[in-house]
Design a protein around this motif. Sequence first.
Motif, mmCIF file in Angstrom:
data_model
loop_
_atom_site.group_PDB
_atom_site.id
_atom_site.type_symbol
_atom_site.label_atom_id
_atom_site.label_comp_id
_atom_site.label_asym_id
_atom_site.label_seq_id
_atom_site.Cartn_x
_atom_site.Cartn_y
_atom_site.Cartn_z
ATOM 1 N N ARG A 375 0.843 -1.191 0.000
ATOM 2 C CA ARG A 375 0.000 0.000 0.000
ATOM 3 C C ARG A 375 0.878 1.241 0.000
ATOM 4 O O ARG A 375 1.899 1.311 0.684
ATOM 5 C CB ARG A 375 -0.909 0.020 1.230
ATOM 6 C CG ARG A 375 -1.912 -1.127 1.274
ATOM 7 C CD ARG A 375 -2.712 -1.081 2.569
ATOM 8 N NE ARG A 375 -3.641 -2.197 2.657
ATOM 9 C CZ ARG A 375 -4.901 -2.162 2.248
ATOM 10 N NH1 ARG A 375 -5.375 -1.049 1.694
ATOM 11 N NH2 ARG A 375 -5.684 -3.206 2.366
ATOM 12 N N GLN A 377 0.595 5.764 -1.506
ATOM 13 C CA GLN A 377 0.053 6.767 -2.424
ATOM 14 C C GLN A 377 -1.403 6.468 -2.788
ATOM 15 O O GLN A 377 -1.819 6.630 -3.927
ATOM 16 C CB GLN A 377 0.912 6.855 -3.699
ATOM 17 C CG GLN A 377 2.374 7.225 -3.411
ATOM 18 C CD GLN A 377 3.230 7.169 -4.656
ATOM 19 O OE1 GLN A 377 2.849 6.579 -5.661
ATOM 20 N NE2 GLN A 377 4.406 7.784 -4.580
ATOM 21 N N ARG A 378 -2.152 6.002 -1.787
ATOM 22 C CA ARG A 378 -3.575 5.691 -1.948
ATOM 23 C C ARG A 378 -3.822 4.615 -3.008
ATOM 24 O O ARG A 378 -4.877 4.566 -3.641
ATOM 25 C CB ARG A 378 -4.380 6.945 -2.301
ATOM 26 C CG ARG A 378 -4.343 8.019 -1.228
ATOM 27 C CD ARG A 378 -5.188 9.202 -1.616
ATOM 28 N NE ARG A 378 -5.145 10.235 -0.567
ATOM 29 C CZ ARG A 378 -5.809 11.385 -0.624
ATOM 30 N NH1 ARG A 378 -6.564 11.650 -1.689
ATOM 31 N NH2 ARG A 378 -5.712 12.261 0.346
ATOM 32 N N LYS A 379 -2.857 3.771 -3.189
ATOM 33 C CA LYS A 379 -2.977 2.691 -4.164
ATOM 34 C C LYS A 379 -2.490 1.393 -3.530
ATOM 35 O O LYS A 379 -1.778 1.393 -2.537
ATOM 36 C CB LYS A 379 -2.165 2.984 -5.432
ATOM 37 C CG LYS A 379 -2.648 4.180 -6.226
ATOM 38 C CD LYS A 379 -1.796 4.367 -7.467
ATOM 39 C CE LYS A 379 -2.266 5.556 -8.294
ATOM 40 N NZ LYS A 379 -1.426 5.757 -9.512
ATOM 41 N N ARG A 380 -2.902 0.307 -4.135
ATOM 42 C CA ARG A 380 -2.393 -1.008 -3.753
ATOM 43 C C ARG A 380 -1.661 -1.602 -4.954
ATOM 44 O O ARG A 380 -2.181 -1.614 -6.068
ATOM 45 C CB ARG A 380 -3.531 -1.943 -3.333
ATOM 46 C CG ARG A 380 -4.231 -1.514 -2.066
ATOM 47 C CD ARG A 380 -5.151 -2.590 -1.538
ATOM 48 N NE ARG A 380 -6.186 -2.956 -2.500
ATOM 49 C CZ ARG A 380 -7.048 -3.956 -2.320
ATOM 50 N NH1 ARG A 380 -6.967 -4.703 -1.221
ATOM 51 N NH2 ARG A 380 -7.965 -4.220 -3.225
ATOM 52 N N ARG A 381 -0.465 -2.079 -4.692
ATOM 53 C CA ARG A 381 0.349 -2.641 -5.762
ATOM 54 C C ARG A 381 0.675 -4.100 -5.436
ATOM 55 O O ARG A 381 1.078 -4.414 -4.311
ATOM 56 C CB ARG A 381 1.644 -1.843 -5.942
ATOM 57 C CG ARG A 381 1.428 -0.426 -6.442
ATOM 58 C CD ARG A 381 2.767 0.309 -6.560
ATOM 59 N NE ARG A 381 2.611 1.605 -7.177
ATOM 60 C CZ ARG A 381 2.255 2.717 -6.520
ATOM 61 N NH1 ARG A 381 2.029 2.664 -5.208
ATOM 62 N NH2 ARG A 381 2.136 3.861 -7.152
ATOM 63 N N LYS A 383 3.224 -6.860 -6.105
ATOM 64 C CA LYS A 383 4.595 -6.989 -6.584
ATOM 65 C C LYS A 383 4.924 -8.462 -6.807
ATOM 66 O O LYS A 383 4.898 -9.268 -5.873
ATOM 67 C CB LYS A 383 5.573 -6.374 -5.583
ATOM 68 C CG LYS A 383 5.439 -4.859 -5.482
ATOM 69 C CD LYS A 383 6.597 -4.247 -4.738
ATOM 70 C CE LYS A 383 6.547 -2.731 -4.787
ATOM 71 N NZ LYS A 383 7.718 -2.104 -4.132
#
Length: 408
Positions: A375, A377-381, A383
């Motif tokens: 989590r 920058q207000r995003k979910r990545r 990986k």
Amino acid sequence: MAVAITLGATCIRDIRLLEHQRPVFGPVASHPTAWRALKELDELARARAGRARAAVRRRVYELLRKRPEGFPEVEVEGVPLTGWTVIDSDGTLIPAPSEKEGAHGTYRGFLGHHIFVATCDNTGEQLAATLHTGNVNANDAAVNIDILTRAVAQLPWWRRQKILFRVDGAGFSHQLIDWIASAGGRKSPTFRWEYSVGWAFTTREQAAIEICDKKNLWQPAGGGADGGVREGAFVADITALLGELTGWPAHHRVIARKEPLHPRYVKDANAYEIKQEARYQTFATNHQRGQIAHLDGRHRKHARVEPRIRDQKASGIGLPPSRELEINAAWLTATTLAADLRCWFQLLALDGELAKATPKTLRYRILHAPARLVRGQRKRRLKLPDTWPWATAIIRAFERILALPHPT
């Protein structure tokens, strides 16, 4: 529970498999909660689950129909059965301890349950599955009609009008044949249902085979390694050689297949087959036209139901978790939901060999890939390691899922 089974759970306690994925799934039910939920899933609740599955299936089928390649059609020797929905049904025995409700002596000599399964050969889906006591016969007409009725109820209307039902000789019964030929009692001429079912090989069929040998009535059969003619295999329409066949549906035909006797079938061969060093198989159909070699190839594709049942037995249905029959029936519903999730994922998001991969292969390559959910920058990545061999396939699957139009 269905998600856990898709990821590899084989018992109720394995719902803990989702515990470490709370950021994805949210709070996960405990083992006792999952047990109570299955216990409360009675026949009415399972029927509601079936209607929910059918509603989602309609949506999935619309998405498949709108693809450039269209809805998947079954192919026989390279010829597509355009517009036909092919349903294969079969039964399988599940061993069970004597204290389990419904465990009964089976024809194979052990205690267990009898599970009937209906699959769609177009998509590979498991449309329906029912749990019965171990002493239920494979050719019980009521049971076979029930499983096929449940399977048809899962289809949208535009896939119900032209259906081919394939059943092996163990599930054959006159009542089942009549039910299919009458399109389940439907009067509309738009419904065209056909059957392709195993037919008993008795002295009457043996006499017809002998006439075929004397008069050389055999035709080359398909099934070769290259998709062409198989060496030493022949087919013949023996309907007219069986005498009076009154009481059967219109256009009823019996077709025989002759091929070299393989060593694996010697123990089940009768005296006539051993003498002729050949294996004989017969099946019945109400298809009016078409080359008999094509009809034979169409019937032999029924064998594809076997590996699908094998995969399902490895994915939960082979291990009923409770002593109570109702809880085991609810568990079977969960495994059917899991089969839907896996199959729809493969149909809509994967391609190539992954679209036809077994559950074990799919879990190893895609569902159990090492990854981290980050989590920021207000995003979910998500990986993925660059060295994972199927990372590209996972990314492509995400892109395809995100591109699906939202239901309106």
